[in-house]
Design a protein around this motif. Sequence first.
Motif: not given
Length: 242
Positions: A31-32, A38-39, A57-61, A100-101
């Motif tokens: 993804f990066h 994030e978000d 989700a814990d990674k900010g997505y 987005d993913g």
Amino acid sequence: MSNYGIFAKYYDALTQNVDYEVRSDYISGFFHQAGIGEDDFILDIGCGTGSMTKCLADKGYAVTGLDLSEEMLTFAVNKCPDSAFVLADMRSFDFNETFDGCVCCLDSINHLTDVSDWKRCLESVAKSLRSGGLFVFDVNTVYKHRNILADHSFIFDEEDYFLAWDNEWLENNTVQIYLDFFIQSGEVYERYSESFQELALPTEQIKELLADSFEIVGIYDDLTLNPEREDSERLYFVCKRK
């Protein structure tokens, strides 16, 4: 509780050897690289009890989980209360917004036992992704079905349950999986049974199914950036929406 409810109840125990954090790090790396951060909005299809949903989700997505099992989603909601969850069929879903993913983890797509169902699933994913969005999914390989699962049995003898797991090789790279849970209730054990099939497709056939809607960024041996080997048991496909 239904038989599948029993499977949902013990699913996390059966997959306790799966390091979801490692797998979520691996997936988020793609993804990066694609500029998804994030978000941004991620769809997790076949999310089960929500373990991968929670890690992402814990990674900010902003993650939405989708699964056909109401019992599985009950555990997912409790595990990840800040994420959205949708009860839907991975072969035919539609959203008003695009993501987005998208991810599909732990051979969930192998549970589709007809090639036409794989095609329908991929079409639904494509409709749910923005142009340039990334789809990361893993599959059990034909090698694994033929050499690891086929006609083999596994036993889980745990403190609060006993599980007999039997696999039967069928034609066309399909394995029939039989699960028999024995749950202690007082001085007796109650038996709950579940059965389902998994279909493995050759890599070239999966590539053909993806061709209409996706550009394949890479196909990798499990948790590596290495190409497929003859004895690869799990492959990751990283695909960009055209």
